[in-house]
Design a protein around this motif. Structure first.
Motif, PDB file in Angstrom:
ATOM      1  N   GLU A  21       0.827  -1.203   0.000  1.00  0.00           N
ATOM      2  CA  GLU A  21       0.000   0.000   0.000  1.00  0.00           C
ATOM      3  C   GLU A  21       0.863   1.255   0.000  1.00  0.00           C
ATOM      4  O   GLU A  21       0.438   2.304  -0.488  1.00  0.00           O
ATOM      5  CB  GLU A  21      -0.934   0.015   1.213  1.00  0.00           C
ATOM      6  N   ALA A  22       2.066   1.187   0.525  1.00  0.00           N
ATOM      7  CA  ALA A  22       2.952   2.354   0.550  1.00  0.00           C
ATOM      8  C   ALA A  22       3.233   2.869  -0.855  1.00  0.00           C
ATOM      9  O   ALA A  22       3.393   4.072  -1.066  1.00  0.00           O
ATOM     10  CB  ALA A  22       4.255   2.012   1.267  1.00  0.00           C
ATOM     11  N   LYS A  23       3.292   1.975  -1.825  1.00  0.00           N
ATOM     12  CA  LYS A  23       3.535   2.406  -3.204  1.00  0.00           C
ATOM     13  C   LYS A  23       2.357   3.208  -3.733  1.00  0.00           C
ATOM     14  O   LYS A  23       2.531   4.240  -4.389  1.00  0.00           O
ATOM     15  CB  LYS A  23       3.787   1.196  -4.089  1.00  0.00           C
ATOM     16  N   PHE A  24       1.145   2.748  -3.437  1.00  0.00           N
ATOM     17  CA  PHE A  24      -0.035   3.488  -3.869  1.00  0.00           C
ATOM     18  C   PHE A  24      -0.149   4.828  -3.143  1.00  0.00           C
ATOM     19  O   PHE A  24      -0.563   5.833  -3.731  1.00  0.00           O
ATOM     20  CB  PHE A  24      -1.292   2.649  -3.628  1.00  0.00           C
ATOM     21  N   LEU A  25       0.218   4.842  -1.866  1.00  0.00           N
ATOM     22  CA  LEU A  25       0.203   6.093  -1.109  1.00  0.00           C
ATOM     23  C   LEU A  25       1.228   7.079  -1.676  1.00  0.00           C
ATOM     24  O   LEU A  25       0.962   8.282  -1.758  1.00  0.00           O
ATOM     25  CB  LEU A  25       0.492   5.817   0.361  1.00  0.00           C
ATOM     26  N   THR A  26       2.388   6.569  -2.073  1.00  0.00           N
ATOM     27  CA  THR A  26       3.414   7.438  -2.652  1.00  0.00           C
ATOM     28  C   THR A  26       2.916   8.083  -3.940  1.00  0.00           C
ATOM     29  O   THR A  26       3.046   9.305  -4.142  1.00  0.00           O
ATOM     30  CB  THR A  26       4.696   6.639  -2.946  1.00  0.00           C
ATOM     31  N   SER A  80      -9.918  16.919  -8.949  1.00  0.00           N
ATOM     32  CA  SER A  80      -8.866  16.094  -9.553  1.00  0.00           C
ATOM     33  C   SER A  80      -7.941  15.497  -8.502  1.00  0.00           C
ATOM     34  O   SER A  80      -7.560  14.320  -8.589  1.00  0.00           O
ATOM     35  CB  SER A  80      -8.070  16.928 -10.557  1.00  0.00           C
ATOM     36  N   SER A  81      -7.575  16.282  -7.476  1.00  0.00           N
ATOM     37  CA  SER A  81      -6.713  15.733  -6.424  1.00  0.00           C
ATOM     38  C   SER A  81      -7.454  14.686  -5.601  1.00  0.00           C
ATOM     39  O   SER A  81      -6.888  13.641  -5.246  1.00  0.00           O
ATOM     40  CB  SER A  81      -6.200  16.854  -5.525  1.00  0.00           C
ATOM     41  N   GLY A  82      -8.734  14.940  -5.301  1.00  0.00           N
ATOM     42  CA  GLY A  82      -9.517  13.941  -4.570  1.00  0.00           C
ATOM     43  C   GLY A  82      -9.710  12.664  -5.370  1.00  0.00           C
ATOM     44  O   GLY A  82      -9.605  11.555  -4.832  1.00  0.00           O
ATOM     45  N   ALA A  83      -9.973  12.825  -6.678  1.00  0.00           N
ATOM     46  CA  ALA A  83     -10.124  11.640  -7.531  1.00  0.00           C
ATOM     47  C   ALA A  83      -8.812  10.879  -7.650  1.00  0.00           C
ATOM     48  O   ALA A  83      -8.804   9.641  -7.702  1.00  0.00           O
ATOM     49  CB  ALA A  83     -10.624  12.069  -8.911  1.00  0.00           C
ATOM     50  N   GLY A  84      -7.688  11.599  -7.688  1.00  0.00           N
ATOM     51  CA  GLY A  84      -6.386  10.941  -7.735  1.00  0.00           C
ATOM     52  C   GLY A  84      -6.131  10.104  -6.490  1.00  0.00           C
ATOM     53  O   GLY A  84      -5.644   8.966  -6.580  1.00  0.00           O
ATOM     54  N   LEU A  85      -6.468  10.662  -5.331  1.00  0.00           N
ATOM     55  CA  LEU A  85      -6.298   9.898  -4.084  1.00  0.00           C
ATOM     56  C   LEU A  85      -7.206   8.676  -4.053  1.00  0.00           C
ATOM     57  O   LEU A  85      -6.789   7.579  -3.657  1.00  0.00           O
ATOM     58  CB  LEU A  85      -6.590  10.803  -2.886  1.00  0.00           C
ATOM     59  N   LEU A  86      -8.456   8.865  -4.477  1.00  0.00           N
ATOM     60  CA  LEU A  86      -9.406   7.751  -4.484  1.00  0.00           C
ATOM     61  C   LEU A  86      -8.963   6.653  -5.433  1.00  0.00           C
ATOM     62  O   LEU A  86      -8.991   5.453  -5.090  1.00  0.00           O
ATOM     63  CB  LEU A  86     -10.789   8.267  -4.883  1.00  0.00           C
ATOM     64  N   GLY A  87      -8.518   7.053  -6.625  1.00  0.00           N
ATOM     65  CA  GLY A  87      -8.121   6.053  -7.614  1.00  0.00           C
ATOM     66  C   GLY A  87      -6.847   5.330  -7.248  1.00  0.00           C
ATOM     67  O   GLY A  87      -6.748   4.101  -7.425  1.00  0.00           O
ATOM     68  N   ILE A  98      -5.424   4.856  -4.222  1.00  0.00           N
ATOM     69  CA  ILE A  98      -5.412   4.103  -2.966  1.00  0.00           C
ATOM     70  C   ILE A  98      -6.450   2.991  -2.948  1.00  0.00           C
ATOM     71  O   ILE A  98      -6.171   1.871  -2.503  1.00  0.00           O
ATOM     72  CB  ILE A  98      -5.628   5.060  -1.770  1.00  0.00           C
ATOM     73  N   PHE A  99      -7.659   3.265  -3.463  1.00  0.00           N
ATOM     74  CA  PHE A  99      -8.762   2.336  -3.231  1.00  0.00           C
ATOM     75  C   PHE A  99      -9.180   1.512  -4.449  1.00  0.00           C
ATOM     76  O   PHE A  99      -9.680   0.396  -4.281  1.00  0.00           O
ATOM     77  CB  PHE A  99      -9.984   3.106  -2.705  1.00  0.00           C
ATOM     78  N   ILE A 100      -9.026   2.039  -5.642  1.00  0.00           N
ATOM     79  CA  ILE A 100      -9.482   1.292  -6.821  1.00  0.00           C
ATOM     80  C   ILE A 100      -8.747  -0.044  -6.978  1.00  0.00           C
ATOM     81  O   ILE A 100      -9.382  -1.069  -7.282  1.00  0.00           O
ATOM     82  CB  ILE A 100      -9.351   2.160  -8.086  1.00  0.00           C
ATOM     83  N   PRO A 101      -7.407  -0.097  -6.777  1.00  0.00           N
ATOM     84  CA  PRO A 101      -6.748  -1.419  -6.869  1.00  0.00           C
ATOM     85  C   PRO A 101      -7.294  -2.435  -5.872  1.00  0.00           C
ATOM     86  O   PRO A 101      -7.434  -3.623  -6.197  1.00  0.00           O
ATOM     87  CB  PRO A 101      -5.278  -1.089  -6.581  1.00  0.00           C
ATOM     88  N   LYS A 102      -7.626  -1.991  -4.669  1.00  0.00           N
ATOM     89  CA  LYS A 102      -8.175  -2.906  -3.658  1.00  0.00           C
ATOM     90  C   LYS A 102      -9.569  -3.371  -4.065  1.00  0.00           C
ATOM     91  O   LYS A 102      -9.917  -4.551  -3.891  1.00  0.00           O
ATOM     92  CB  LYS A 102      -8.211  -2.222  -2.299  1.00  0.00           C
ATOM     93  N   CYS A 103     -10.380  -2.436  -4.589  1.00  0.00           N
ATOM     94  CA  CYS A 103     -11.729  -2.820  -5.025  1.00  0.00           C
ATOM     95  C   CYS A 103     -11.666  -3.815  -6.184  1.00  0.00           C
ATOM     96  O   CYS A 103     -12.500  -4.728  -6.282  1.00  0.00           O
ATOM     97  CB  CYS A 103     -12.515  -1.581  -5.444  1.00  0.00           C
ATOM     98  N   TYR A 104     -10.679  -3.650  -7.055  1.00  0.00           N
ATOM     99  CA  TYR A 104     -10.517  -4.598  -8.166  1.00  0.00           C
ATOM    100  C   TYR A 104     -10.244  -6.011  -7.631  1.00  0.00           C
ATOM    101  O   TYR A 104     -10.834  -6.988  -8.102  1.00  0.00           O
ATOM    102  CB  TYR A 104      -9.379  -4.134  -9.067  1.00  0.00           C
ATOM    103  N   ILE A 105      -9.358  -6.117  -6.642  1.00  0.00           N
ATOM    104  CA  ILE A 105      -9.033  -7.430  -6.072  1.00  0.00           C
ATOM    105  C   ILE A 105     -10.237  -8.002  -5.331  1.00  0.00           C
ATOM    106  O   ILE A 105     -10.561  -9.189  -5.455  1.00  0.00           O
ATOM    107  CB  ILE A 105      -7.816  -7.321  -5.137  1.00  0.00           C
ATOM    108  N   ILE A 106     -10.940  -7.145  -4.571  1.00  0.00           N
ATOM    109  CA  ILE A 106     -12.076  -7.619  -3.771  1.00  0.00           C
ATOM    110  C   ILE A 106     -13.208  -8.118  -4.658  1.00  0.00           C
ATOM    111  O   ILE A 106     -13.800  -9.180  -4.403  1.00  0.00           O
ATOM    112  CB  ILE A 106     -12.566  -6.496  -2.835  1.00  0.00           C
TER     113      ILE A 106
END
Length: 375
Positions: free
Chosen positions: A299-304, A339-346, A348-356
């Motif tokens: 997750e640190a990579k996505f946070l970065t 755009s900044s909020g969408a960037g954070l959402l995409g 951090i969370f979209i990869p996890k939702c894809y796996i789930i």
């Protein structure tokens, strides 16, 4: 009666618009009552005013156009008068017309598009929050601090909702809310990201039996960190509202009245932006430091990457914000928030939702534990 006297009498009787000139260059108007009137300038039409010529008789003047913002609607006006507030002269400066009001409204195509995007992002964030709540006992969500994830999603939802205070007729309440609401929401978001990154680092170090880092993974500690980091902009906003709060203003230009919010105190506005920039920079550095941890804590990579997107958007925002005015200035800030909020959402969370949702085979403890550190 002499010949000259007879000619003058004939002129007086026959015409009221006859003209004769004297040796000084003045023109005499002969009326039926026999009283002559002298003049040397033509009448000034509406939209002009008389400007007396220095050193010449009173009847000699120039016709000067009325200046910007003033009109004259009579012939031979001595001066021009100002138009009322929210009005502007027509092209001929003969009457005052109502100004066009400019502000970012919900009926404006630009305002409608931005409000639809904000509503869509709010719904997407709400859906992600539902997914995380629905699958909260799965390994991938447990491994990434559920409590901080919920707080981050709620703060993102508040962030997207704050953009609606920027759209519509500027009022005192909306002007006071818009900058403060987005500032507090983003401070909670960045503080939560910082806490999540530190949790990743501490969790990795806690694998060492001799380490005492595990006590820092408690929920109270992470919540205290978020509260401490987000309390600074809260204090800044409270002082801002107390000392010199934002207020609506009218800026009148040629044929348009711009309605917008004055920041009140520019110092507090840039102080809040500066603190958010500092907090985002610290979060980026910490996340960048943790990017090479084992894949089970990736997750640190996505946070970065999310913080990199956030900083890029807001660095680009400041010059664009300062170079615009009116509704376009407001639109630039809304675009930066979305755009900044969408960037954070995409990020951090979209990869996890894809796996789930689509790769449940990867959402197992065995799959996470099989990953090895990068060499």
């Amino acid at each position: 009666m002499s010949i000259e006297e007879e000619e003058i009498a004939e002129i007086i009787i026959k015409s009221s618009t006859s003209k004769a000139a004297d040796p000084n260059g003045l023109t005499y108007q002969i009326f039926k009552n026999g009283v002559p009137r002298s003049f040397c300038s033509e009448s000034c039409l509406p939209g002009f005013r008389q400007s007396q010529r220095k050193g010449e008789p009173h009847c000699c003047f120039d016709c000067v156009p009325c200046p910007a913002g003033e009109i004259s609607n009579m012939t031979d006006s001595v001066d021009c008068r100002n138009c009322p507030e929210d009005h502007w002269p027509n092209e001929g400066h003969t009457q005052c017309d109502m100004n066009t009001l400019q502000f970012l409204s919900f009926e404006d195509p630009l305002g409608l598009i931005l409000s639809c995007v904000a509503g869509l992002l709010f719904l997407v964030t709400f859906f992600v929050l539902w997914v995380f709540r629905r699958y909260q006992d799965t390994p991938i969500i447990k491994a990434n601090n559920r409590g901080l994830s919920y707080l981050l999603l709620i703060a993102l939802m508040l962030c997207f909702l704050s953009t609606f205070t920027f759209i519509g007729h500027p009022m005192r309440v909306s002007c006071m809310l818009r900058q403060n609401s987005f500032g507090i929401a983003f401070s909670i978001i960045i503080s939560t990201i910082l806490a999540k990154t530190l949790t990743v680092i501490i969790a990795f170090n806690a694998r060492d039996p001799s380490s005492h880092s595990s006590r820092w993974l408690r929920t109270r500690v992470t919540c205290a960190l978020v509260l401490m980091c987000s309390s600074v902009p809260m204090l800044i906003c409270m002082a801002w509202l107390f000392v010199k709060p934002p207020f609506p203003v009218k800026i009148q230009i040629i044929n348009m009245t711009i309605l917008q919010c004055d920041e009140g105190s520019v110092v507090f506005f840039y102080l809040m932006l500066g603190y958010l920039g500092l907090l985002a920079s610290v979060s980026f550095v910490v996340a960048f430091h943790a990017r090479n941890l084992p894949q089970s804590f990736n997750e640190a990579k996505f946070l970065t990457f999310s913080m990199l997107v956030f900083l890029a958007v807001w660095v680009s925002f400041i010059p664009a914000y300062l170079s615009t005015q009116g509704k376009y200035m407001v639109a630039v800030e809304i675009f930066a928030i979305l755009s900044s909020g969408a960037g954070l959402l995409g990020c951090i969370f979209i990869p996890k939702c894809y796996i789930i949702l689509w790769r449940p085979d990867m959402n197992t403890r065995q799959h996470l534990m099989q990953r090895q550190p990068k060499k």
